[in-house]
Design a protein around this motif. Structure first.
Motif, PDB file in Angstrom:
ATOM      1  N   ALA A 115      43.410  21.325  -5.273  1.00  0.00           N
ATOM      2  CA  ALA A 115      42.517  22.173  -6.289  1.00  0.00           C
ATOM      3  C   ALA A 115      43.160  23.327  -6.199  1.00  0.00           C
ATOM      4  N   LEU A 116      43.711  24.005  -5.101  1.00  0.00           N
ATOM      5  CA  LEU A 116      44.141  25.316  -5.126  1.00  0.00           C
ATOM      6  C   LEU A 116      45.455  25.359  -5.955  1.00  0.00           C
ATOM      7  N   GLN A 117      46.302  24.344  -5.821  1.00  0.00           N
ATOM      8  CA  GLN A 117      47.469  24.113  -6.691  1.00  0.00           C
ATOM      9  C   GLN A 117      47.188  23.990  -8.247  1.00  0.00           C
ATOM     10  N   LEU A 118      46.069  23.508  -8.524  1.00  0.00           N
ATOM     11  CA  LEU A 118      45.708  23.551  -9.970  1.00  0.00           C
ATOM     12  C   LEU A 118      45.044  24.831 -10.397  1.00  0.00           C
ATOM     13  N   PHE A 119      44.496  25.413  -9.516  1.00  0.00           N
ATOM     14  CA  PHE A 119      43.930  26.663  -9.818  1.00  0.00           C
ATOM     15  C   PHE A 119      45.304  27.894 -10.039  1.00  0.00           C
ATOM     16  N   ALA A 120      46.147  27.708  -9.178  1.00  0.00           N
ATOM     17  CA  ALA A 120      47.381  28.515  -9.356  1.00  0.00           C
ATOM     18  C   ALA A 120      48.206  28.050 -10.686  1.00  0.00           C
ATOM     19  N   ALA A 121      48.006  26.882 -11.242  1.00  0.00           N
ATOM     20  CA  ALA A 121      48.661  26.677 -12.290  1.00  0.00           C
ATOM     21  C   ALA A 121      48.218  27.062 -13.304  1.00  0.00           C
ATOM     22  N   ALA A 171      50.783  24.588   0.402  1.00  0.00           N
ATOM     23  CA  ALA A 171      51.087  24.620  -0.874  1.00  0.00           C
ATOM     24  C   ALA A 171      50.034  25.349  -1.799  1.00  0.00           C
ATOM     25  N   GLY A 172      49.027  24.772  -1.832  1.00  0.00           N
ATOM     26  CA  GLY A 172      47.832  25.675  -2.568  1.00  0.00           C
ATOM     27  C   GLY A 172      47.696  27.096  -2.004  1.00  0.00           C
ATOM     28  N   LEU A 173      47.540  27.250  -0.767  1.00  0.00           N
ATOM     29  CA  LEU A 173      47.536  28.682  -0.426  1.00  0.00           C
ATOM     30  C   LEU A 173      48.693  29.592  -0.723  1.00  0.00           C
ATOM     31  N   ARG A 174      49.895  29.203  -0.628  1.00  0.00           N
ATOM     32  CA  ARG A 174      50.825  30.043  -1.141  1.00  0.00           C
ATOM     33  C   ARG A 174      50.895  30.116  -2.500  1.00  0.00           C
ATOM     34  N   ALA A 175      50.584  29.094  -3.256  1.00  0.00           N
ATOM     35  CA  ALA A 175      50.256  29.135  -4.883  1.00  0.00           C
ATOM     36  C   ALA A 175      49.599  30.244  -5.308  1.00  0.00           C
ATOM     37  N   VAL A 176      48.465  30.201  -4.688  1.00  0.00           N
ATOM     38  CA  VAL A 176      47.267  31.326  -5.132  1.00  0.00           C
ATOM     39  C   VAL A 176      47.628  32.755  -4.598  1.00  0.00           C
ATOM     40  N   ALA A 177      48.115  32.719  -3.503  1.00  0.00           N
ATOM     41  CA  ALA A 177      48.530  34.113  -3.041  1.00  0.00           C
ATOM     42  C   ALA A 177      49.670  34.623  -3.876  1.00  0.00           C
ATOM     43  N   ALA A 178      50.380  33.876  -4.565  1.00  0.00           N
ATOM     44  CA  ALA A 178      51.566  34.575  -5.354  1.00  0.00           C
ATOM     45  C   ALA A 178      50.919  34.969  -6.705  1.00  0.00           C
ATOM     46  N   ARG A 220      45.552  39.778  -5.054  1.00  0.00           N
ATOM     47  CA  ARG A 220      45.502  41.382  -4.424  1.00  0.00           C
ATOM     48  C   ARG A 220      45.172  41.175  -2.997  1.00  0.00           C
ATOM     49  N   ARG A 221      44.026  41.686  -2.694  1.00  0.00           N
ATOM     50  CA  ARG A 221      43.760  42.151  -1.291  1.00  0.00           C
ATOM     51  C   ARG A 221      43.504  40.871  -0.336  1.00  0.00           C
ATOM     52  N   ASP A 222      43.637  39.700  -0.974  1.00  0.00           N
ATOM     53  CA  ASP A 222      43.481  38.417  -0.507  1.00  0.00           C
ATOM     54  C   ASP A 222      44.689  37.889  -0.041  1.00  0.00           C
ATOM     55  N   VAL A 223      46.000  38.469  -0.419  1.00  0.00           N
ATOM     56  CA  VAL A 223      47.291  37.946  -0.008  1.00  0.00           C
ATOM     57  C   VAL A 223      47.351  37.626   1.278  1.00  0.00           C
ATOM     58  N   THR A 224      47.241  38.431   2.236  1.00  0.00           N
ATOM     59  CA  THR A 224      47.375  38.461   3.826  1.00  0.00           C
ATOM     60  C   THR A 224      46.284  37.319   4.175  1.00  0.00           C
ATOM     61  N   ARG A 225      45.128  37.197   3.713  1.00  0.00           N
ATOM     62  CA  ARG A 225      44.361  36.166   4.227  1.00  0.00           C
ATOM     63  C   ARG A 225      44.843  34.918   3.957  1.00  0.00           C
ATOM     64  N   PHE A 226      45.326  34.704   2.513  1.00  0.00           N
ATOM     65  CA  PHE A 226      45.890  33.241   2.071  1.00  0.00           C
ATOM     66  C   PHE A 226      47.240  32.859   2.935  1.00  0.00           C
TER      67      PHE A 226
END
Length: 597
Positions: free
Chosen positions: A362-368, A418-425, A430-436
């Motif tokens: 799901a995170l990969q889809l949202f990142a796409a 993979a999903g976490l890295r994709a949405v972090a990019a 923003r401020r969630d990059v570190t958390r992800f």
């Protein structure tokens, strides 16, 4: 009603090999047409309703347009970018053609099945048969009558109306099939004849469907829904895959995993399942592929459906739902013979499973979607809900992509990385990059500690040392670089252990040779093409792509598995995630892979 005549209305319609079936679909239901012009499968009014034509799995119901000449051969084709099919028969007297479609886009509660018999430079002589039988054949049609040339009747809770069949008569077959409506028709050269069948659980409108209007609307709707995708290496097949995925996607947002149920993956092995539901993972694959080729409509639908389910259920997200977002019913067995080699079941035990990787997918889809600037506030709320679920659940045993016993499957954890890295990019992180990224790093480190084989490849699980073809995909999705030694070692291990003649198997079930336990997984073959492409192995990537995209029949539909010895398709048809990965490959393989660093 006139007394039924006793005639032989034509042959029975036994099941055929899967490569010979074409699909009609309108988003709300689908129909399979066999090589004798018979509708072998159609559920009505919805994907997961009982079938009204089910000879494919040993049930009842008949709707066939078949050449009168018994000596004929079959073929056909789709109109580009649509699921408008032409059945084409070559007889001794010349060609006979039937243009066929479910009126598109479909009405959720009303089926409109269009069939137009076409004559070219010679007469087209056909026999037409109709007998709707609901409840997989248990409910015979009743109250069958003709008024002003229009036939009407009921089967179970469904009302039906048939126009264009003024000449039909109720007949009783000599072979014991029962009463059917039947007539013979000759269409003069250059002419055509329309048949329209409507079915609904509600009272049908007073006015019957006008075939010319319905055909024109269907053509226009397909042109709007499936424009030619952006540049690909297989334009025609990519466009067709896009049409298949759109045809399997309901107006409610859910995309069925397949149009059929219980077509066996292997004869007598008990692996036959009901796939007429929306798997979150499969829909993510479809959305990601759509983003790759610029099909924003299909991408938006996937994001909307998946985001809604993530927000609704959070950490209790199910692997699958009905296309309207409801719960998948529990599995039960039907008293039917089944497709040869299988048994008939409805419902699916996936409703009792937890699969961690769906949060990563799901995170990969949202990142796409975010990369296409199509992720709104609702989508971002779903991102945060999915991340919170991963934080809570990532170390729990779960069923994984192949839906087997609960373990800490490596693929699931890497899919989440993979999903976490994709949405972090994404710029919106923003401020969630570190958390992800911190969570992704922690998952990757723990997975490396528990699930890295001594030979350097990712093994299936901490207690399962074998390699799994699904582990090819997380690096392609960004879990770790293509240059990472673990990525390269895993690709090498899959190539050595699970690949044969450019087909790929999921994992080794036991010590038997590949192909004896199950067929090659076409999904995995396309994953291999993506993985080889990531490494810059262009020739290898193309070999896997071409080999696997050839594993279909004349209608260009793919099942889940392919028996490479018998060259036959196995499992439910068409399998959406195979078409999704073909579409993604067709887009990605046009690109120059980034340099390995």
């Amino acid at each position: 009603m006139p007394t039924p005549e006793t005639i032989d209305p034509g042959p029975e319609f036994p099941p055929h090999v899967l490569r010979e079936y074409a699909l009609l679909a309108d988003g709300e239901r689908g129909a399979l047409i066999g090589p004798h012009g018979d509708i072998a499968w159609m559920c009505a009014p919805h994907w997961d309703s009982d079938a009204v034509f089910s000879t494919l799995v040993g049930g009842g119901g008949t709707y066939a347009v078949t050449p009168l000449e018994t000596r004929h051969v079959w073929g056909g084709f789709y109109e580009t970018g649509s699921l408008i099919w032409h059945s084409r028969f070559i007889t001794g007297a010349g060609p006979v053609e039937c243009r066929e479609a479910l009126a598109f886009p479909g009405d959720a509660d009303r089926v409109v099945l269009l069939r137009r018999i076409l004559a070219t430079d010679c007469p087209a002589r056909v026999r037409v048969l109709l007998e709707p039988r609901g409840a997989f054949g248990d409910d015979r049609s009743r109250h069958v009558r003709q008024h002003n040339g229009v036939w009407t009747g009921r089967t179970g809770a469904l009302r039906w109306r048939w126009t264009g069949a003024e000449a039909a008569r109720t007949t009783r077959s000599e072979n014991g099939r029962g009463e059917v409506l039947a007539f013979d028709l000759t269409v003069p050269p250059g002419g055509h004849h329309d048949l329209v069948l409507e079915l609904s659980p509600h009272t049908l409108p007073d006015e019957a469907v006008d075939p010319d209007t319905a055909w024109a609307g269907t053509e226009e709707a397909w042109a709007r829904a499936c424009p030619q995708p952006a540049e690909t290496i297989a334009t025609r097949d990519a466009h067709h895959a896009l049409a298949v995925l759109r045809g399997l996607t309901s107006s409610a947002g859910g995309m069925v995993a397949a149009a059929t149920m219980c077509l066996p993956e292997r004869a007598g092995a008990g692996r036959n399942y009901d796939y007429r539901y929306a798997w979150v993972r499969d829909q993510c694959y479809a959305g990601i592929a759509a983003a790759r080729v610029g099909a924003t409509g299909l991408l938006d639908t996937a994001v909307g459906f998946v985001a809604a389910k993530v927000l609704q259920d959070g950490p209790r997200l199910k692997p699958a739902y009905t296309v309207t977002g409801g719960p998948v019913p529990s599995e039960r067995t039907l008293d039917l013979p089944g497709y040869p080699g299988g048994t008939d079941k409805v419902g699916n035990w996936v409703n009792q499973q937890f699969q961690l990787d769906v949060f990563g997918e799901a995170l990969q889809l949202f990142a796409a979607a975010g990369q296409c600037d199509r992720l709104d506030g609702v989508g971002w709320r779903a991102v945060h809900t999915a991340v919170a679920a991963i934080e809570q659940l990532w170390n729990e045993p779960e069923a994984g992509i192949w839906e087997i016993d609960d373990r800490r499957w490596t693929h699931s954890r890497l899919a989440c990385v993979a999903g976490l890295r994709a949405v972090a990019a994404l710029p919106g992180a923003r401020r969630d990059v570190t958390r992800f990224t911190s969570l992704a790093d922690a998952l990757l480190a723990e997975t490396a500690r528990t699930s890295l084989h001594a030979d350097g490849y990712w093994q299936r699980a901490p207690d399962e040392p074998g390699v799994d073809a699904a582990l090819l995909l997380p690096p392609v999705r960004g879990a770790l670089p293509g240059s990472d030694p673990r990525t390269i070692a895993t690709l090498r291990a899959v190539r050595q252990e699970l690949a044969l003649d450019e087909y790929v198997y999921r994992f080794r079930q036991d010590q038997r040779p590949l192909g004896e336990a199950e067929g090659a997984f076409l999904l995995c073959g396309f994953m291999m093409a993506l993985a080889e492409h990531q490494q810059g192995h262009t020739a290898r990537a193309l070999r896997y792509f071409e080999r696997n995209r050839a594993a279909c029949g004349p209608p260009g539909l793919f099942s889940e598995e392919y028996d490479i010895i018998q060259r036959q398709m196995r499992g439910n048809l068409p399998q959406a995630f195979v078409h999704a990965l073909l579409l993604e490959c067709a887009g990605r393989l046009t690109e120059t892979p980034p340099p390995l660093v």
